[in-house]
Design a protein around this motif. Structure first.
Motif, short mmCIF file in Angstrom:
data_model
loop_
_atom_site.label_atom_id
_atom_site.label_comp_id
_atom_site.label_asym_id
_atom_site.label_seq_id
_atom_site.Cartn_x
_atom_site.Cartn_y
_atom_site.Cartn_z
N ALA A 119 -1.73 76.25 65.29
CA ALA A 119 -2.04 76.21 63.87
C ALA A 119 -0.77 76.41 63.06
O ALA A 119 0.05 77.29 63.37
CB ALA A 119 -3.06 77.28 63.51
N ARG A 152 -0.20 77.35 57.05
CA ARG A 152 -1.20 77.19 56.00
C ARG A 152 -2.33 76.25 56.42
O ARG A 152 -3.09 75.77 55.58
CB ARG A 152 -0.52 76.65 54.73
CG ARG A 152 0.53 77.61 54.17
CD ARG A 152 1.17 77.07 52.92
NE ARG A 152 2.19 78.00 52.41
CZ ARG A 152 2.91 77.78 51.31
NH1 ARG A 152 2.75 76.64 50.63
NH2 ARG A 152 3.81 78.67 50.92
N GLN A 153 -2.43 76.01 57.72
CA GLN A 153 -3.47 75.11 58.20
C GLN A 153 -4.83 75.79 58.18
O GLN A 153 -4.97 76.96 58.52
CB GLN A 153 -3.15 74.65 59.63
CG GLN A 153 -4.20 73.71 60.23
CD GLN A 153 -3.80 73.26 61.63
OE1 GLN A 153 -2.71 73.56 62.10
NE2 GLN A 153 -4.70 72.53 62.29
N ARG A 154 -5.83 75.04 57.77
CA ARG A 154 -7.20 75.53 57.84
C ARG A 154 -7.74 75.25 59.24
O ARG A 154 -7.90 74.10 59.64
CB ARG A 154 -8.08 74.85 56.78
CG ARG A 154 -9.53 75.32 56.75
CD ARG A 154 -10.31 74.56 55.70
NE ARG A 154 -11.71 74.95 55.69
CZ ARG A 154 -12.21 75.95 54.96
NH1 ARG A 154 -11.40 76.66 54.19
NH2 ARG A 154 -13.49 76.24 55.00
N GLY A 155 -8.01 76.29 59.99
CA GLY A 155 -8.44 76.11 61.38
C GLY A 155 -7.25 75.91 62.30
O GLY A 155 -6.18 76.49 62.09
N SER A 156 -7.42 75.07 63.29
CA SER A 156 -6.36 74.86 64.27
C SER A 156 -6.45 73.45 64.83
O SER A 156 -7.39 72.71 64.55
CB SER A 156 -6.48 75.89 65.40
OG SER A 156 -7.70 75.71 66.10
N THR A 157 -5.45 73.11 65.66
CA THR A 157 -5.40 71.80 66.32
C THR A 157 -5.53 72.01 67.82
O THR A 157 -4.78 72.80 68.40
CB THR A 157 -4.07 71.10 66.01
OG1 THR A 157 -3.93 70.96 64.59
CG2 THR A 157 -4.02 69.73 66.68
#
Length: 273
Positions: A56, A59-64
Motif C-alpha cells: 500500500a 495515501r492509498q485507500r486499501g492495498s494492492t
C-alpha cells in the motif's frame, strides 16, 4: 478447517509412516494398531499455509494484492502407543523412537480410494508425552507430535513414459494436478531439441557424447551426463522457462532426436488428498 478427527467411519483413509529406519507404521485405516501405534487426530495435511502479500502506498485507500507466500507445512499428530501380541509397550516405544529423526525426513503417506500421496517430513521438536497417568500402568502412551515438511507440497507417483525417437517425434504429456509440473527428459547420446512447457520455445541442446538427464525445474542442475558430471554447457545459455500448467489434459508436443527418450513428470498437489 484443517483439523481432522479420525474415526472408524472414515475407514477409506489410510495413513502410513515410513520411518527413517525403514520401518512401516500403519497409523490409521486397515491394519492400524498392528505395529502398536495409531493416531487420533491429524492437522495440517490439507491446504498448505499460504499468505497473500499486499502493498500500500502512503495515501492509498486499501492495498494492492501481490504474490502468495507458501510457508513450510506443519503437521500435528496425536499418537497412541500400546503393546502388541509380540512386543510389550517399552519395546514398541523403542521401535517407534527409532523411526524418527530431526536429521532425516521420513514419509507420511495419505492413501484414499482414489489417491496416494506423501509428505516428506521430520519432527520439528521433541514429542510431548502425556504423563498424567503412568503410561505403563494404563497400557497406553499418548504423545503430541509436530512434524515439519519443509517442502509443503504433497507428492504423488510420477508419470513415466518411454519413447523411441527418429527425428521429430510427437509425444504426449499431461498434468492432472493443481500445481505446475516440470518434466525431466532422459535422452540417448546425440543432438536433441526439447519442448519448453506446452507452448514455449524449443530448447536445442548441443550434441552430447553421453546419455543425459535434462531437468526443467528451476533451481536444480539442469543437465547431468550419464557419468554424473554436469552438462549445463550443452544448453548454450538457454534455459527452460515454462512448466506444464495445472490441470493440463493429455497434450501433444514435439521432441526431436534419435534414440531412446524417457519423460518423467512429477506429481505434486496442494493437499494430502
Amino acid at each position: 478447517m484443517n483439523n481432522i478427527a479420525l474415526t472408524s467411519r472414515q475407514s477409506d483413509i489410510q495413513i502410513i509412516w515410513l520411518g527413517v529406519d525403514g520401518s512401516r507404521w500403519i497409523l490409521h485405516g486397515p491394519g492400524a494398531r498392528s505395529q502398536g501405534a495409531w493416531i487420533e487426530t491429524i492437522k495440517g495435511i490439507l491446504a498448505p499455509p499460504s499468505t497473500l502479500r499486499t502493498r500500500a502506498a502512503a495515501r492509498q485507500r486499501g492495498s494492492t494484492p501481490g504474490t502468495v507466500k507458501v510457508d513450510e507445512r506443519l503437521i500435528d499428530l496425536t499418537v497412541h502407543l500400546t503393546a502388541t501380541p509380540a512386543d510389550p509397550l517399552p519395546i514398541v516405544e523403542e521401535r517407534w523412537n527409532r523411526a524418527w529423526s530431526m536429521d532425516t525426513d521420513g514419509k507420511l503417506w495419505i492413501i484414499t480410494a482414489n489417491s496416494a500421496r506423501w509428505f516428506s517430513a521430520r519432527p520439528r521438536e521433541n514429542e510431548d508425552l502425556d504423563l498424567t497417568v503412568d503410561p505403563r500402568r494404563r497400557g497406553v502412551l499418548t504423545a503430541e507430535m509436530t512434524l515439519v515438511a519443509c517442502e509443503p507440497d504433497a507428492h504423488g507417483h510420477p508419470e513415466i513414459t518411454d519413447w523411441t525417437c527418429n527425428g521429430p517425434t510427437t509425444v504426449t504429456i499431461s498434468n492432472p494436478t493443481d500445481l505446475p509440473a516440470w518434466p525431466t527428459f532422459i535422452v540417448a547420446p546425440g543432438l536433441w531439441e526439447l519442448p519448453d512447457g506446452i507452448g514455449g520455445d524449443v530448447v536445442a541442446l548441443k550434441p552430447s557424447p553421453q546419455a543425459m538427464s535434462v531437468q526443467t525445474r528451476p533451481g536444480v542442475e539442469p543437465v547431468t551426463l550419464a557419468d554424473g558430471s554436469p552438462g549445463y554447457r550443452l544448453l548454450g545459455g538457454q534455459r527452460f522457462v515454462y512448466p506444464i500448467p495445472p490441470r493440463t489434459p493429455p497434450t501433444e508436443v514435439i521432441v526431436s532426436g534419435v534414440g531412446a527418450l524417457q519423460i518423467i513428470i512429477e506429481r505434486r498437489w496442494r493437499k494430502g488428498w
